[in-house]
Design a protein around this motif. Structure first.
Motif, PDB file in Angstrom:
ATOM      1  N   LEU A  11      22.143  30.925  -2.367  1.00  0.00           N
ATOM      2  CA  LEU A  11      22.070  31.975  -1.344  1.00  0.00           C
ATOM      3  C   LEU A  11      21.218  33.127  -1.887  1.00  0.00           C
ATOM      4  CD1 LEU A  11      22.985  33.319   1.307  1.00  0.00           C
ATOM      5  CD2 LEU A  11      25.012  34.143   0.065  1.00  0.00           C
ATOM      6  N   VAL A  12      20.246  33.555  -1.098  1.00  0.00           N
ATOM      7  CA  VAL A  12      19.358  34.631  -1.522  1.00  0.00           C
ATOM      8  C   VAL A  12      19.070  35.531  -0.331  1.00  0.00           C
ATOM      9  CG1 VAL A  12      17.269  33.284  -1.089  1.00  0.00           C
ATOM     10  CG2 VAL A  12      17.218  35.133  -2.786  1.00  0.00           C
ATOM     11  N   GLN A  13      18.798  36.785  -0.591  1.00  0.00           N
ATOM     12  CA  GLN A  13      18.460  37.720   0.482  1.00  0.00           C
ATOM     13  C   GLN A  13      17.006  37.532   0.916  1.00  0.00           C
ATOM     14  OE1 GLN A  13      19.381  41.676  -0.942  1.00  0.00           O
ATOM     15  NE2 GLN A  13      21.540  41.475  -0.393  1.00  0.00           N
ATOM     16  N   PRO A  14      16.696  37.905   2.141  1.00  0.00           N
ATOM     17  CA  PRO A  14      15.289  37.849   2.588  1.00  0.00           C
ATOM     18  C   PRO A  14      14.383  38.618   1.630  1.00  0.00           C
ATOM     19  CG  PRO A  14      16.726  38.238   4.446  1.00  0.00           C
ATOM     20  CD  PRO A  14      17.601  38.331   3.219  1.00  0.00           C
ATOM     21  N   GLY A  15      13.238  38.019   1.334  1.00  0.00           N
ATOM     22  CA  GLY A  15      12.320  38.606   0.374  1.00  0.00           C
ATOM     23  C   GLY A  15      12.544  38.151  -1.051  1.00  0.00           C
ATOM     24  N   GLY A  16      13.637  37.468  -1.285  1.00  0.00           N
ATOM     25  CA  GLY A  16      13.967  37.004  -2.621  1.00  0.00           C
ATOM     26  C   GLY A  16      13.250  35.719  -3.003  1.00  0.00           C
ATOM     27  N   ASP A  84       8.897  32.074  -3.036  1.00  0.00           N
ATOM     28  CA  ASP A  84       8.897  33.539  -3.041  1.00  0.00           C
ATOM     29  C   ASP A  84       8.868  34.055  -1.603  1.00  0.00           C
ATOM     30  OD1 ASP A  84       6.613  33.251  -5.773  1.00  0.00           O
ATOM     31  OD2 ASP A  84       8.754  33.685  -5.892  1.00  0.00           O
ATOM     32  N   SER A  85       9.184  35.336  -1.466  1.00  0.00           N
ATOM     33  CA  SER A  85       9.178  35.988  -0.142  1.00  0.00           C
ATOM     34  C   SER A  85       9.939  35.156   0.885  1.00  0.00           C
ATOM     35  CB  SER A  85       7.736  36.217   0.328  1.00  0.00           C
ATOM     36  OG  SER A  85       7.017  36.991  -0.608  1.00  0.00           O
ATOM     37  N   LEU A  86      11.113  34.735   0.505  1.00  0.00           N
ATOM     38  CA  LEU A  86      11.899  33.855   1.372  1.00  0.00           C
ATOM     39  C   LEU A  86      12.303  34.547   2.664  1.00  0.00           C
ATOM     40  CD1 LEU A  86      13.946  32.079  -1.385  1.00  0.00           C
ATOM     41  CD2 LEU A  86      12.607  30.910   0.368  1.00  0.00           C
ATOM     42  N   LYS A  87      12.357  33.749   3.723  1.00  0.00           N
ATOM     43  CA  LYS A  87      12.712  34.232   5.052  1.00  0.00           C
ATOM     44  C   LYS A  87      13.937  33.484   5.552  1.00  0.00           C
ATOM     45  CE  LYS A  87       7.774  34.776   6.155  1.00  0.00           C
ATOM     46  NZ  LYS A  87       6.696  34.373   7.090  1.00  0.00           N
ATOM     47  N   PRO A  88      14.678  34.060   6.483  1.00  0.00           N
ATOM     48  CA  PRO A  88      15.845  33.357   7.036  1.00  0.00           C
ATOM     49  C   PRO A  88      15.479  31.972   7.589  1.00  0.00           C
ATOM     50  CG  PRO A  88      15.926  35.654   7.657  1.00  0.00           C
ATOM     51  CD  PRO A  88      14.599  35.438   6.984  1.00  0.00           C
ATOM     52  N   GLU A  89      14.290  31.827   8.133  1.00  0.00           N
ATOM     53  CA  GLU A  89      13.886  30.525   8.682  1.00  0.00           C
ATOM     54  C   GLU A  89      13.600  29.481   7.612  1.00  0.00           C
ATOM     55  OE1 GLU A  89      12.587  33.553   9.394  1.00  0.00           O
ATOM     56  OE2 GLU A  89      10.405  33.427   9.713  1.00  0.00           O
ATOM     57  N   ASP A  90      13.633  29.869   6.339  1.00  0.00           N
ATOM     58  CA  ASP A  90      13.514  28.892   5.253  1.00  0.00           C
ATOM     59  C   ASP A  90      14.853  28.233   4.933  1.00  0.00           C
ATOM     60  OD1 ASP A  90      11.295  31.200   3.668  1.00  0.00           O
ATOM     61  OD2 ASP A  90      10.733  29.347   4.723  1.00  0.00           O
ATOM     62  N   THR A  91      15.914  28.697   5.559  1.00  0.00           N
ATOM     63  CA  THR A  91      17.237  28.119   5.339  1.00  0.00           C
ATOM     64  C   THR A  91      17.260  26.663   5.752  1.00  0.00           C
ATOM     65  OG1 THR A  91      18.370  30.234   5.612  1.00  0.00           O
ATOM     66  CG2 THR A  91      19.668  28.235   6.010  1.00  0.00           C
ATOM     67  N   ALA A  92      17.658  25.798   4.818  1.00  0.00           N
ATOM     68  CA  ALA A  92      17.673  24.354   5.065  1.00  0.00           C
ATOM     69  C   ALA A  92      18.198  23.644   3.827  1.00  0.00           C
ATOM     70  CB  ALA A  92      16.260  23.853   5.385  1.00  0.00           C
ATOM     71  N   VAL A 120      19.510  25.606   0.497  1.00  0.00           N
ATOM     72  CA  VAL A 120      18.907  26.930   0.354  1.00  0.00           C
ATOM     73  C   VAL A 120      19.293  27.757   1.567  1.00  0.00           C
ATOM     74  CG1 VAL A 120      16.737  28.229   0.317  1.00  0.00           C
ATOM     75  CG2 VAL A 120      16.966  26.137  -1.038  1.00  0.00           C
ATOM     76  N   SER A 121      19.904  28.902   1.325  1.00  0.00           N
ATOM     77  CA  SER A 121      20.312  29.794   2.416  1.00  0.00           C
ATOM     78  C   SER A 121      19.715  31.165   2.180  1.00  0.00           C
ATOM     79  CB  SER A 121      21.836  29.894   2.488  1.00  0.00           C
ATOM     80  OG  SER A 121      22.415  28.630   2.739  1.00  0.00           O
ATOM     81  N   VAL A 122      19.024  31.680   3.203  1.00  0.00           N
ATOM     82  CA  VAL A 122      18.393  32.995   3.108  1.00  0.00           C
ATOM     83  C   VAL A 122      19.041  33.899   4.148  1.00  0.00           C
ATOM     84  CG1 VAL A 122      16.231  34.287   3.123  1.00  0.00           C
ATOM     85  CG2 VAL A 122      16.255  31.871   2.434  1.00  0.00           C
ATOM     86  N   SER A 123      19.790  34.870   3.667  1.00  0.00           N
ATOM     87  CA  SER A 123      20.542  35.721   4.590  1.00  0.00           C
ATOM     88  C   SER A 123      20.880  37.034   3.913  1.00  0.00           C
ATOM     89  CB  SER A 123      21.824  35.015   5.026  1.00  0.00           C
ATOM     90  OG  SER A 123      22.615  35.879   5.823  1.00  0.00           O
ATOM     91  N   SER A 124      20.961  38.081   4.724  1.00  0.00           N
ATOM     92  CA  SER A 124      21.365  39.378   4.189  1.00  0.00           C
ATOM     93  C   SER A 124      22.858  39.580   4.381  1.00  0.00           C
ATOM     94  CB  SER A 124      20.583  40.501   4.880  1.00  0.00           C
ATOM     95  OG  SER A 124      20.734  40.416   6.277  1.00  0.00           O
TER      96      SER A 124
END
Length: 124
Positions: A11-16, A84-92, A120-124
């Protein structure tokens, strides 16, 4: 036993950033093109990035160009995906795959081995 084992998801925050690893066991990676694919909930699996057996050629989906980098380590028999620069839509769930037919075959879905995936989960 022939297998691909993914790791590095989380789990990572957006931009991570995250770095995924695909360790290959039971065979030599040298003659295989390797790719990363992903599948989000309710969506079909899609190609993210691929690298040729020589490591000289790489392909990226438009959605990840400039943000993801694929590489391979022949000594460690491992392929990496730096994200890099992960976005919520990269969650999968991200899957590693290997094939002897070259990059074109891999992109076409002609694959000899699949890994079991890493979330991989991208969320704040």
């Amino acid at each position: 036993q022939l297998q691909l084992v993914e790791s590095g998801g989380g789990l990572v925050q957006p931009g991570g950033s995250l770095r995924l690893s695909c360790a290959i066991y039971g065979f030599t990676l040298d003659y295989y093109a390797v790719g990363w694919f992903r599948q989000a909930p309710g969506k079909e699996r899609e190609g993210v990035s691929c690298i040729s057996s020589s490591g000289n050629t790489t392909i990226y989906a438009d959605s990840v160009k400039g943000r993801f980098t694929i590489s391979r380590d022949y000594v460690k028999n491992t392929v990496y995906l730096q994200m890099d620069s992960l976005k919520p839509e990269d969650t999968a769930v991200y899957y590693c795959a290997a094939g002897t037919g070259g990059l074109a075959a891999l992109v076409a879905g002609i694959i000899d081995y699949w890994g079991h995936g890493t979330q991989v989960s991208v969320s704040s």
